[in-house]
Design a protein around this motif. Structure first.
Motif, PDB file in Angstrom:
ATOM      1  N   GLY A 230       0.829  -1.190   0.000  1.00  0.00           N
ATOM      2  CA  GLY A 230       0.000   0.000   0.000  1.00  0.00           C
ATOM      3  C   GLY A 230       0.865   1.242   0.000  1.00  0.00           C
ATOM      4  O   GLY A 230       2.076   1.190  -0.244  1.00  0.00           O
ATOM      5  N   TYR A 231       0.239   2.363   0.280  1.00  0.00           N
ATOM      6  CA  TYR A 231       0.997   3.622   0.353  1.00  0.00           C
ATOM      7  C   TYR A 231       0.408   4.446   1.489  1.00  0.00           C
ATOM      8  O   TYR A 231      -0.687   4.159   1.969  1.00  0.00           O
ATOM      9  CB  TYR A 231       0.940   4.363  -0.998  1.00  0.00           C
ATOM     10  CG  TYR A 231      -0.407   4.899  -1.414  1.00  0.00           C
ATOM     11  CD1 TYR A 231      -0.856   6.167  -0.987  1.00  0.00           C
ATOM     12  CD2 TYR A 231      -1.248   4.173  -2.248  1.00  0.00           C
ATOM     13  CE1 TYR A 231      -2.085   6.665  -1.382  1.00  0.00           C
ATOM     14  CE2 TYR A 231      -2.486   4.673  -2.646  1.00  0.00           C
ATOM     15  CZ  TYR A 231      -2.892   5.917  -2.210  1.00  0.00           C
ATOM     16  OH  TYR A 231      -4.111   6.405  -2.597  1.00  0.00           O
ATOM     17  N   PRO A 232       1.092   5.449   2.004  1.00  0.00           N
ATOM     18  CA  PRO A 232       2.307   6.078   1.458  1.00  0.00           C
ATOM     19  C   PRO A 232       3.625   5.463   1.925  1.00  0.00           C
ATOM     20  O   PRO A 232       4.676   5.766   1.388  1.00  0.00           O
ATOM     21  CB  PRO A 232       2.189   7.507   1.986  1.00  0.00           C
ATOM     22  CG  PRO A 232       1.474   7.358   3.298  1.00  0.00           C
ATOM     23  CD  PRO A 232       0.489   6.244   3.103  1.00  0.00           C
ATOM     24  N   ARG A 233       3.585   4.574   2.932  1.00  0.00           N
ATOM     25  CA  ARG A 233       4.840   4.101   3.513  1.00  0.00           C
ATOM     26  C   ARG A 233       5.117   2.632   3.260  1.00  0.00           C
ATOM     27  O   ARG A 233       6.203   2.152   3.564  1.00  0.00           O
ATOM     28  CB  ARG A 233       4.843   4.388   5.024  1.00  0.00           C
ATOM     29  CG  ARG A 233       4.860   5.885   5.343  1.00  0.00           C
ATOM     30  CD  ARG A 233       4.835   6.153   6.826  1.00  0.00           C
ATOM     31  NE  ARG A 233       5.025   7.570   7.114  1.00  0.00           N
ATOM     32  CZ  ARG A 233       4.946   8.123   8.315  1.00  0.00           C
ATOM     33  NH1 ARG A 233       4.653   7.343   9.362  1.00  0.00           N
ATOM     34  NH2 ARG A 233       5.119   9.411   8.495  1.00  0.00           N
ATOM     35  N   GLY A 234       4.167   1.896   2.742  1.00  0.00           N
ATOM     36  CA  GLY A 234       4.394   0.486   2.476  1.00  0.00           C
ATOM     37  C   GLY A 234       4.625  -0.335   3.720  1.00  0.00           C
ATOM     38  O   GLY A 234       5.371  -1.321   3.690  1.00  0.00           O
ATOM     39  N   VAL A 235       3.968   0.033   4.838  1.00  0.00           N
ATOM     40  CA  VAL A 235       4.128  -0.747   6.066  1.00  0.00           C
ATOM     41  C   VAL A 235       3.436  -2.092   5.887  1.00  0.00           C
ATOM     42  O   VAL A 235       2.537  -2.246   5.067  1.00  0.00           O
ATOM     43  CB  VAL A 235       3.554  -0.003   7.283  1.00  0.00           C
ATOM     44  CG1 VAL A 235       4.273   1.303   7.498  1.00  0.00           C
ATOM     45  CG2 VAL A 235       2.062   0.230   7.131  1.00  0.00           C
ATOM     46  N   GLN A 236       3.862  -3.080   6.674  1.00  0.00           N
ATOM     47  CA  GLN A 236       3.282  -4.407   6.514  1.00  0.00           C
ATOM     48  C   GLN A 236       3.274  -5.161   7.827  1.00  0.00           C
ATOM     49  O   GLN A 236       3.950  -4.788   8.798  1.00  0.00           O
ATOM     50  CB  GLN A 236       4.060  -5.215   5.471  1.00  0.00           C
ATOM     51  CG  GLN A 236       5.532  -5.425   5.795  1.00  0.00           C
ATOM     52  CD  GLN A 236       6.255  -6.161   4.682  1.00  0.00           C
ATOM     53  OE1 GLN A 236       5.756  -7.151   4.160  1.00  0.00           O
ATOM     54  NE2 GLN A 236       7.427  -5.675   4.298  1.00  0.00           N
TER      55      GLN A 236
END
Length: 432
Positions: A230-236
């Motif tokens: 995802g965005y904006p940070r691409g955390v997972q």
């Protein structure tokens, strides 16, 4: 402890406020003071075009959003009729939000408490894009519904997530409106501005009276995905909090309901083709909420002619064939890349592999798509035809999303590393 920098007045937000002031009073609800202690406007002063330059010239002691009040602003009671109208328009939305143990979702929205800064911010947003207020109400009701299923008994948290749903896109007020016009083509630099709206929203809301850190965190994560794409940070994974997952799922669902004739088919296809974007608990909660919906609308939908799928299937297959050919090149670049570029390449590789697997699992990677379509036409199964066209559309969307997200992430890297990602995109599109 780090000192917060003095707030600057965002010119785009201020322009939206001034536009609102042309139809209703907007005034300072307290003295507006510069960082250096200069009183720029006294409490009760009108916020209009006459004070624009004065406000833009200074950093403020407190954010402007916390210091103004819009008279005759959006009232929580108005969300009751908006919610009911959405239920009448979208039966699936009504089904998803139904719950035997709680008041109806529109009733709950109508009883939310809005602080003056939150009410004023919502009013400015509503004036900016009145149709989007319906979208935010839908997202709020879906977030409320998911929270009720996943977090039973936590009424305060339910209402917090509903309010986060209403506020999730306020960051759009701070972006150049030229980038936000529907149909505007956006390159990576422009898309980077648009994709920053969750970050901007989080900064605006985290210290706002009536919002706060929990709402701000949910807003920050409303476009993130559990698998990191995802965005904006691409955390997972564990880095994506449950509140953010719930709001992200609610926003995704509302977009499907608004833009798809067969939203549950689209949701089912998406979660089956690209699993892991949302937790099992969330997808099960959505499925459980939807099970009573009359899906006859899906069967009655008029699918596009299956013959139109043939060139689209060939296009997807060609892209994935170019990916297979480029795989040694990708592996070589990953092996020698510095950490930033390696992370972008690896994320793109994993997403391509998942799209490739999804494509193969559908049986669409046949060497004779004409024969496949002919056999489906003979079956005269409308639901099967709808699902096939949905699968094709979803795979096409995923490939476009991959290109956009990869270029966005690569745009944050040094020029020579960003060029590697652009070269890969060129290879996949057949440009190189």
């Amino acid at each position: 402890m780090a000192v917060e920098p003095a707030p600057e007045v965002n010119p785009h937000y201020l322009d939206h406020v001034i536009r609102v002031s042309e139809s209703r009073p907007v005034e300072a609800c307290e003295d507006i003071v510069s960082r250096n202690g200069i009183k720029l406007l006294a409490k009760g002063a009108q916020i209009n075009d006459k004070v624009r330059e004065r406000l833009l010239m200074h950093k403020l002691q407190k954010p402007l959003e916390d210091c103004l009040q819009v008279t005759q602003g959006v009232m929580p009671e108005s969300f009751g009729p908006i919610g009911q109208a959405l239920f009448e328009q979208h039966s699936l939305l009504k089904t998803l939000c139904a719950h035997d143990l709680y008041p109806s979702a529109p009733t709950t929205l109508a009883t939310l408490k809005l602080s003056i800064p939150v009410q004023s911010l919502l009013t400015v947003y509503a004036e900016y894009q009145s149709d989007r207020l319906r979208h935010t109400a839908g997202v709020a009701m879906l977030a409320l519904a998911l929270a009720r299923r996943l977090l039973p008994g936590e009424a305060d948290r339910h209402r917090m997530l509903a309010l986060a749903g209403l506020l999730h896109d306020v960051g759009e007020l701070y972006i150049d409106p030229a980038y936000m016009r529907p149909g505007t083509p956006l390159g990576p630099p422009e898309w980077r501005h648009v994709a920053s709206h969750p970050i901007v929203g989080e900064r605006v809301l985290r210290n706002m009276q009536g919002a706060g850190k929990e709402i701000a965190s949910a807003v920050l994560h409303h476009h993130e995905r559990l698998d990191g794409f995802g965005y904006p940070r691409g955390v997972q994974g564990a880095a994506l909090p449950l509140n953010g997952q719930i709001l992200a799922a609610a926003e995704w669902l509302m977009a499907l309901i608004e833009n798809s004739m067969t939203p549950m088919t689209r949701a089912s296809v998406a979660t089956r083709l690209i699993p892991g974007e949302f937790s099992r608990e969330i997808t099960e909660a959505i499925a459980a909420a939807a099970q009573d919906d009359n899906l006859s609308n899906a069967a009655m939908a008029d699918p596009m002619p299956l013959e139109s799928a043939i060139p689209r299937v060939i296009g997807i297959a060609s892209t994935l064939e170019r990916f297979r050919e480029a795989r040694p090149w990708i592996d070589e670049r990953i092996a020698i890349a510095r950490p930033g570029l390696r992370a972008v390449l690896e994320a793109g590789l994993q997403r391509l592999l998942r799209i490739q697997t999804a494509f193969s699992s559908t049986g669409l990677d046949t060497h004779d798509p004409d024969a496949l379509v002919a056999s489906l036409v003979e079956q005269r199964d409308t639901e099967l035809q709808i699902e096939l066209m949905t699968v094709v559309g979803e795979l096409e969307w995923r490939l476009r999303e991959l290109e956009r997200e990869s270029l966005l992430r690569a745009g944050l890297l040094p020029a020579e590393e960003s060029a590697v990602m652009r070269e890969l995109i060129g290879k996949l599109k057949g440009d190189a």
